[in-house]
Design an enzyme around this catalytic site. Sequence first.
Site, short mmCIF file in Angstrom:
data_model
loop_
_atom_site.label_atom_id
_atom_site.label_comp_id
_atom_site.label_asym_id
_atom_site.label_seq_id
_atom_site.Cartn_x
_atom_site.Cartn_y
_atom_site.Cartn_z
N ASP A 1 38.74 75.20 36.36
CA ASP A 1 39.02 75.68 35.01
C ASP A 1 39.69 74.58 34.20
O ASP A 1 40.76 74.08 34.56
CB ASP A 1 39.95 76.90 35.09
CG ASP A 1 40.11 77.61 33.75
OD1 ASP A 1 39.62 77.10 32.73
OD2 ASP A 1 40.72 78.69 33.73
N LYS B 1 34.27 76.21 34.95
CA LYS B 1 34.56 76.58 33.56
C LYS B 1 35.14 75.36 32.88
O LYS B 1 36.28 74.95 33.14
CB LYS B 1 35.53 77.76 33.52
CG LYS B 1 35.79 78.26 32.10
CD LYS B 1 36.36 79.67 32.09
CE LYS B 1 37.79 79.71 32.53
NZ LYS B 1 38.37 81.08 32.46
N ASP C 1 40.12 83.75 40.43
CA ASP C 1 39.60 83.53 39.07
C ASP C 1 38.44 82.54 39.14
O ASP C 1 37.42 82.85 39.73
CB ASP C 1 40.73 83.06 38.15
CG ASP C 1 40.40 83.21 36.68
OD1 ASP C 1 39.69 84.17 36.32
OD2 ASP C 1 40.85 82.38 35.87
N ASP C 2 38.55 81.38 38.58
CA ASP C 2 37.46 80.40 38.58
C ASP C 2 37.67 79.36 39.68
O ASP C 2 38.81 79.08 40.08
CB ASP C 2 37.38 79.69 37.23
CG ASP C 2 37.15 80.66 36.08
OD1 ASP C 2 36.14 81.37 36.10
OD2 ASP C 2 37.99 80.72 35.17
#
Length: 393
Positions: free
Chosen positions: A219, A255, A215-216
């Site tokens: 985050d 993010k 994913d990131d």
Amino acid sequence: MKLVSVWTVAALLPSCLGAEIYVSPSGSDDATGAIASPLKSIQAAVDLATAGSTIYLREGTYSPTTNIQITKSGSAGSPIVLQAYEGEKVVIDGEEMPGTPAELDASLDNDDRGILHIQDAEYWEFYDLELINGPYGVYSRDASNNHYERIITRDNYESGFQLQGAASNNSVFYLDSYGNRDPRKNGESADGFACKEGEGEGNILRGARLWNNVDDGLDLWEFKSAVTIEDTISWGNGVNRWDFSPFEGDGNGFKLGGGGDGEIGPANHIITNCIAFENSKDGFTDNSQTGDFTLTRNTASNNAAVGFKFASAVATLNDNIAAANGEKPTSLSADQISEGNSWDGSESWTDSSFISVDTTLVQGSRAASGLIEASDFLLPKSGEAIGATTHWS
């Protein structure tokens, strides 16, 4: 923060205040916990520890079948320390724990999260541990005043390192977090470092490398308070290396918020001397988070989308570089304050603007201190004092 001093204890049980407790993969839980008579179970040592205790893990691979529950606290003057012994390599393999992996769309019970599950616990210090194949590597919930240094979280089935809930004054130095993925969500949630669904103050991430997570890289989803991020590099995130279908990974380098209506609160994040490169989405994004952000001397290079994307937060951006990103250097609302950045001038920044774009320069081993080798990676040929540097202090 330095290691706490060692308390010498002779011929006493390890449950005594300030004891040294030793654990070894070849130990026995019928042992005393002394260096010549180590325990086998890390949990047994944690259960014995009191304020001022130091738990030393001897070299080898530990393979517990349930996670290590840390629910007690040390004190400000006498933290509890869990660390590898004198530079020995310690790996804790969570492959046999529940949720490794959980089935697609299954839930993962809170108590099963993390090889190290730290909840309602304060004044712990963790050093030189490698956590692999777990249902999260480190999972900390409603825990504050803890310190983590030179930790590796790799190839876990959820995020490598996650702080969640009420979290204040946690410091994470020189984290390496990579290859983390989440089969139960097809890549939606496994980040390198995450600080989620809560609030607190004084949390800091310094000197991390976050790469090849599904994913990131970083985050801060629904975390409503400031996080300070320094000297951190995030790259190669959001690529489907595990053949998930449909693939749900995002792939931002940093993010810095996000969430549903009513879950986004102002957060005044500070991001200094950080690098995002070759991520599958944006380099740095507020992701609809509100608050006053400060970004100074960061670099976004060769990310698939936008280098710096800020629309909801009010960001003060000084001396940052965006170069060779796939869509455009920036996407900034009129509320952003931008001065002295690469995009504020007339020059178009490309790979040729730097002394070196050799990504292997930031992928080597760390020194004993936790620092990576300083290099010319992404330093401007012009000599301008702009963008990030790997010459960490």
